[in-house]
Design a protein around this motif. Structure first.
Motif, PDB file in Angstrom:
ATOM      1  N   VAL A 161       0.840  -1.198   0.000  1.00 59.51           N
ATOM      2  CA  VAL A 161       0.000   0.000   0.000  1.00 59.51           C
ATOM      3  C   VAL A 161       0.881   1.256   0.000  1.00 59.51           C
ATOM      4  O   VAL A 161       0.628   2.224  -0.731  1.00 59.51           O
ATOM      5  CB  VAL A 161      -0.949   0.002   1.212  1.00 59.51           C
ATOM      6  CG1 VAL A 161      -1.632   1.361   1.385  1.00 59.51           C
ATOM      7  CG2 VAL A 161      -1.996  -1.094   1.069  1.00 59.51           C
ATOM      8  N   SER A 162       1.923   1.233   0.805  1.00 61.66           N
ATOM      9  CA  SER A 162       2.830   2.385   0.906  1.00 61.66           C
ATOM     10  C   SER A 162       3.563   2.618  -0.406  1.00 61.66           C
ATOM     11  O   SER A 162       3.788   3.763  -0.814  1.00 61.66           O
ATOM     12  CB  SER A 162       3.832   2.165   2.040  1.00 61.66           C
ATOM     13  OG  SER A 162       3.163   1.954   3.266  1.00 61.66           O
ATOM     14  N   PHE A 163       3.949   1.535  -1.071  1.00 62.10           N
ATOM     15  CA  PHE A 163       4.640   1.678  -2.354  1.00 62.10           C
ATOM     16  C   PHE A 163       3.726   2.314  -3.405  1.00 62.10           C
ATOM     17  O   PHE A 163       4.164   3.159  -4.207  1.00 62.10           O
ATOM     18  CB  PHE A 163       5.129   0.317  -2.850  1.00 62.10           C
ATOM     19  CG  PHE A 163       5.845   0.366  -4.163  1.00 62.10           C
ATOM     20  CD1 PHE A 163       7.142   0.836  -4.248  1.00 62.10           C
ATOM     21  CD2 PHE A 163       5.210  -0.046  -5.330  1.00 62.10           C
ATOM     22  CE1 PHE A 163       7.805   0.905  -5.467  1.00 62.10           C
ATOM     23  CE2 PHE A 163       5.864   0.022  -6.551  1.00 62.10           C
ATOM     24  CZ  PHE A 163       7.170   0.491  -6.617  1.00 62.10           C
ATOM     25  N   LEU A 164       2.462   1.928  -3.389  1.00 59.06           N
ATOM     26  CA  LEU A 164       1.514   2.543  -4.321  1.00 59.06           C
ATOM     27  C   LEU A 164       1.351   4.030  -4.022  1.00 59.06           C
ATOM     28  O   LEU A 164       1.273   4.850  -4.949  1.00 59.06           O
ATOM     29  CB  LEU A 164       0.158   1.826  -4.226  1.00 59.06           C
ATOM     30  CG  LEU A 164       0.111   0.391  -4.763  1.00 59.06           C
ATOM     31  CD1 LEU A 164      -1.263  -0.227  -4.520  1.00 59.06           C
ATOM     32  CD2 LEU A 164       0.449   0.364  -6.258  1.00 59.06           C
ATOM     33  N   ALA A 165       1.307   4.378  -2.732  1.00 54.88           N
ATOM     34  CA  ALA A 165       1.196   5.792  -2.354  1.00 54.88           C
ATOM     35  C   ALA A 165       2.441   6.560  -2.800  1.00 54.88           C
ATOM     36  O   ALA A 165       2.345   7.698  -3.284  1.00 54.88           O
ATOM     37  CB  ALA A 165       1.007   5.916  -0.845  1.00 54.88           C
ATOM     38  N   PHE A 166       3.617   5.945  -2.640  1.00 54.37           N
ATOM     39  CA  PHE A 166       4.859   6.579  -3.070  1.00 54.37           C
ATOM     40  C   PHE A 166       4.867   6.794  -4.581  1.00 54.37           C
ATOM     41  O   PHE A 166       5.235   7.879  -5.064  1.00 54.37           O
ATOM     42  CB  PHE A 166       6.051   5.709  -2.659  1.00 54.37           C
ATOM     43  CG  PHE A 166       7.355   6.113  -3.289  1.00 54.37           C
ATOM     44  CD1 PHE A 166       8.030   7.243  -2.850  1.00 54.37           C
ATOM     45  CD2 PHE A 166       7.913   5.378  -4.335  1.00 54.37           C
ATOM     46  CE1 PHE A 166       9.241   7.624  -3.429  1.00 54.37           C
ATOM     47  CE2 PHE A 166       9.110   5.750  -4.909  1.00 54.37           C
ATOM     48  CZ  PHE A 166       9.775   6.884  -4.459  1.00 54.37           C
ATOM     49  N   SER A 167       4.465   5.777  -5.326  1.00 59.16           N
ATOM     50  CA  SER A 167       4.459   5.885  -6.787  1.00 59.16           C
ATOM     51  C   SER A 167       3.526   6.992  -7.244  1.00 59.16           C
ATOM     52  O   SER A 167       3.864   7.784  -8.142  1.00 59.16           O
ATOM     53  CB  SER A 167       4.049   4.547  -7.409  1.00 59.16           C
ATOM     54  OG  SER A 167       4.943   3.516  -7.045  1.00 59.16           O
ATOM     55  N   ALA A 168       2.342   7.064  -6.620  1.00 57.55           N
ATOM     56  CA  ALA A 168       1.386   8.112  -6.988  1.00 57.55           C
ATOM     57  C   ALA A 168       1.959   9.495  -6.698  1.00 57.55           C
ATOM     58  O   ALA A 168       1.842  10.424  -7.505  1.00 57.55           O
ATOM     59  CB  ALA A 168       0.069   7.905  -6.242  1.00 57.55           C
ATOM     60  N   ALA A 169       2.603   9.633  -5.532  1.00 56.45           N
ATOM     61  CA  ALA A 169       3.194  10.928  -5.168  1.00 56.45           C
ATOM     62  C   ALA A 169       4.355  11.271  -6.093  1.00 56.45           C
ATOM     63  O   ALA A 169       4.517  12.423  -6.508  1.00 56.45           O
ATOM     64  CB  ALA A 169       3.669  10.888  -3.716  1.00 56.45           C
ATOM     65  N   LEU A 170       5.156  10.271  -6.436  1.00 58.48           N
ATOM     66  CA  LEU A 170       6.314  10.502  -7.298  1.00 58.48           C
ATOM     67  C   LEU A 170       5.890  11.021  -8.670  1.00 58.48           C
ATOM     68  O   LEU A 170       6.396  12.033  -9.160  1.00 58.48           O
ATOM     69  CB  LEU A 170       7.110   9.199  -7.447  1.00 58.48           C
ATOM     70  CG  LEU A 170       8.299   9.222  -8.401  1.00 58.48           C
ATOM     71  CD1 LEU A 170       9.380  10.153  -7.887  1.00 58.48           C
ATOM     72  CD2 LEU A 170       8.844   7.814  -8.608  1.00 58.48           C
ATOM     73  N   PHE A 171       4.927  10.332  -9.292  1.00 61.03           N
ATOM     74  CA  PHE A 171       4.548  10.688 -10.650  1.00 61.03           C
ATOM     75  C   PHE A 171       3.663  11.931 -10.721  1.00 61.03           C
ATOM     76  O   PHE A 171       3.501  12.516 -11.792  1.00 61.03           O
ATOM     77  CB  PHE A 171       3.866   9.503 -11.327  1.00 61.03           C
ATOM     78  CG  PHE A 171       4.796   8.352 -11.574  1.00 61.03           C
ATOM     79  CD1 PHE A 171       5.896   8.490 -12.414  1.00 61.03           C
ATOM     80  CD2 PHE A 171       4.609   7.126 -10.946  1.00 61.03           C
ATOM     81  CE1 PHE A 171       6.771   7.440 -12.637  1.00 61.03           C
ATOM     82  CE2 PHE A 171       5.478   6.068 -11.163  1.00 61.03           C
ATOM     83  CZ  PHE A 171       6.561   6.225 -12.016  1.00 61.03           C
ATOM     84  N   SER A 172       3.119  12.344  -9.579  1.00 62.47           N
ATOM     85  CA  SER A 172       2.323  13.572  -9.580  1.00 62.47           C
ATOM     86  C   SER A 172       3.134  14.792  -9.159  1.00 62.47           C
ATOM     87  O   SER A 172       2.862  15.907  -9.615  1.00 62.47           O
ATOM     88  CB  SER A 172       1.114  13.417  -8.647  1.00 62.47           C
ATOM     89  OG  SER A 172       1.531  13.185  -7.304  1.00 62.47           O
ATOM     90  N   HIS A 201       8.948  11.180   1.646  1.00 61.22           N
ATOM     91  CA  HIS A 201       8.312  11.426   2.946  1.00 61.22           C
ATOM     92  C   HIS A 201       6.904  10.820   2.996  1.00 61.22           C
ATOM     93  O   HIS A 201       6.499  10.269   4.023  1.00 61.22           O
ATOM     94  CB  HIS A 201       8.258  12.927   3.223  1.00 61.22           C
ATOM     95  CG  HIS A 201       9.572  13.517   3.617  1.00 61.22           C
ATOM     96  ND1 HIS A 201      10.122  13.344   4.870  1.00 61.22           N
ATOM     97  CD2 HIS A 201      10.471  14.267   2.923  1.00 61.22           C
ATOM     98  CE1 HIS A 201      11.294  13.961   4.937  1.00 61.22           C
ATOM     99  NE2 HIS A 201      11.528  14.534   3.766  1.00 61.22           N
ATOM    100  N   VAL A 202       6.166  10.908   1.902  1.00 60.51           N
ATOM    101  CA  VAL A 202       4.842  10.284   1.843  1.00 60.51           C
ATOM    102  C   VAL A 202       4.961   8.779   2.082  1.00 60.51           C
ATOM    103  O   VAL A 202       4.192   8.175   2.838  1.00 60.51           O
ATOM    104  CB  VAL A 202       4.171  10.568   0.484  1.00 60.51           C
ATOM    105  CG1 VAL A 202       2.929   9.695   0.296  1.00 60.51           C
ATOM    106  CG2 VAL A 202       3.803  12.044   0.364  1.00 60.51           C
ATOM    107  N   PHE A 203       5.937   8.179   1.444  1.00 63.68           N
ATOM    108  CA  PHE A 203       6.173   6.738   1.571  1.00 63.68           C
ATOM    109  C   PHE A 203       6.419   6.349   3.026  1.00 63.68           C
ATOM    110  O   PHE A 203       5.821   5.388   3.547  1.00 63.68           O
ATOM    111  CB  PHE A 203       7.369   6.367   0.702  1.00 63.68           C
ATOM    112  CG  PHE A 203       7.793   4.931   0.786  1.00 63.68           C
ATOM    113  CD1 PHE A 203       6.950   3.911   0.400  1.00 63.68           C
ATOM    114  CD2 PHE A 203       9.068   4.594   1.241  1.00 63.68           C
ATOM    115  CE1 PHE A 203       7.355   2.586   0.465  1.00 63.68           C
ATOM    116  CE2 PHE A 203       9.479   3.283   1.299  1.00 63.68           C
ATOM    117  CZ  PHE A 203       8.622   2.273   0.920  1.00 63.68           C
TER     118      PHE A 203
END
Length: 445
Positions: A397-408, A423-425
């Motif tokens: 779940v955290s990796f998905l949140a990191f990926s979303a934050a990274l690409f946005s 930091h989001v991760f």
């Protein structure tokens, strides 16, 4: 489950500040030698004043970490299982867990040595840096991967030691490993001018010598313990439980390293200078991580021991005390990095351009201890309790949140967006596990 000691044989114990510190302080010192080694490696190569060599070392070290940290279950999984056997008073199972881990380490290590050329090629294609960066990266990976069997056996040795709560012995083993490595790194990499190759050969030698010392200590200790029957070592239900636990921790570790790989790759897309500056600043994050890992290790041992002994009060107190000390140290680390980070950057690299870029993003790196402390502590609790499925799921779940934050964030904010995604991760990892912990406590005891 194994057929050894039962909860009736458990050793009663109380969790106090002293028992937490008895594990955490020596292991904090031990873990700090690892990022110190990373700083020395970076500083040795940094003295050549070549950003491409520095970037190649960082990228090669990342590939190594992706591969080897994926096998970190040989340390953390062994710690949790040994701690629970220790809590039950089952000395025979402690031995069985250790030797099962060693068997897995030897087999996996040989496979990694054979696959080293393919790993180097895959790493170079993934990073996608300049040609000279890829060349330095390939040299580092080919040499350092020779240490694979030694490194993985050292994971098993440290896991056994920490599962028994022997922080002092863990400190000694880590100090020997990283001390030899640091001395040889300076001698081979800088004095003899071998550069990246010297740094890699120093690691191979250090891992081998530390493995021989660790095995000698553990085998000597087992001579005074009850003899391990072959059927206990090869007990299939216990082996399957260990493999299941290791599988979940492997997925968790791979997801963690995948996030760091994406971080490094995105930094490479911003240019060689940004890649090199992020490599310097990531040493700060690693220092913070290992700084906090001492208390995470205390959480592993005490939580696992409490689960084995069926001691709910001890478990809850272990969680509270390790979090208290962890947050205190995280705040201290952030303050030190904020005030003294610029001086540390100057020590690590002689390149004025790399220094200038690293200074810009220093505040983002300085805040990583505070955003990551809960994640570190919760990982320790869940590893000790062997709640590996929850830890795996929350990491995904955290990796998905990191990926979303990274690409946005990265396209609009550049390297600042990259650090914000990190930091989001960390924050999602910590708070998601804390939410699951409250549910687990309802049925754990």
């Amino acid at each position: 489950m194994d057929t050894g000691a039962t909860p009736a044989d458990a050793r009663p114990f109380a969790v106090t500040n002293r028992s937490v510190l008895a594990i955490a302080v020596p292991m904090t010192l031990a873990y700090l030698t690892t990022p110190l080694l990373g700083i020395v490696d970076t500083a040795v190569v940094g003295q050549f004043g070549d950003a491409a060599l520095l970037g190649g070392l960082a990228a090669g070290a990342l590939v190594f970490d992706v591969v080897f940290s994926t096998f970190n279950f040989l340390r953390s999984g062994t710690t949790g299982l040994v701690a629970q056997a220790f809590g039950r008073g089952d000395e025979t199972e402690e031995q069985a867990v250790f030797w099962r881990a060693v068997l897995i380490a030897v087999a996996a290590g040989i496979v990694l040595v054979v696959l080293a050329p393919l790993i180097a090629i895959a790493g170079q294609k993934f990073i996608g840096g300049e040609a000279r960066v890829g060349e330095a990266m390939g040299v580092y990976i080919h040499i350092r991967m020779l240490a694979a069997p030694f490194t993985l056996i050292n994971y098993a040795i440290l896991g056994y030691v920490l599962g028994r709560g022997e922080g002092g012995l863990g400190l000694m083993l880590q100090a020997v490993l990283n001390g030899i490595n640091i001395v040889l790194c300076i001698l081979l990499g800088l004095k003899l001018g071998w550069g990246v190759a010297g740094v890699a050969w120093a690691t191979v030698t250090g891992e081998c010598l530390a493995m021989l010392l660790g095995l000698a200590i553990v085998v000597w200790r087992f001579r005074a313990a009850p003899r391990l029957p072959r059927h206990r070592l090869l007990d299939m239900p216990a082996f399957l439980r260990m493999l299941s636990l290791n599988r979940d921790i492997m997925i968790r570790s791979f997801s963690l390293l995948a996030a760091f790989a994406l971080f490094t790759r995105q930094g490479a897309q911003f240019g060689t200078l940004t890649l090199a500056a992020n490599a310097v600043l990531m040493n700060f994050f690693l220092v913070a991580g290992y700084f906090l890992d001492g208390f995470a290790t205390a959480a592993e041992q005490l939580a696992g021991r409490a689960i084995g002994a069926r001691a709910e009060t001890a478990f809850r107190r272990a969680v509270r005390l390790t979090l208290f000390w962890g947050f205190g140290l995280a705040g201290t680390a952030t303050l030190i990095f904020w005030l003294g980070g610029a001086g540390l950057i100057s020590l690590i690299t002689t390149s004025p351009d790399v220094r200038a870029v690293a200074d810009i993003y220093l505040p983002w790196a300085a805040l990583t201890p505070l955003s990551g402390v809960l994640a570190f502590q919760m990982d320790g609790v869940f590893i000790g309790a062997t709640w590996s499925r929850d830890m795996r799921n929350m990491m995904l779940v955290s990796f998905l949140a990191f990926s979303a934050a990274l690409f946005s964030l990265a396209p609009s904010l550049g390297n600042r967006g990259l650090w914000a995604a990190l930091h989001v991760f960390l924050l999602v990892r910590g708070f998601s596990l804390l939410a699951i912990l409250r549910l687990r406590l309802r049925t754990a005891f």
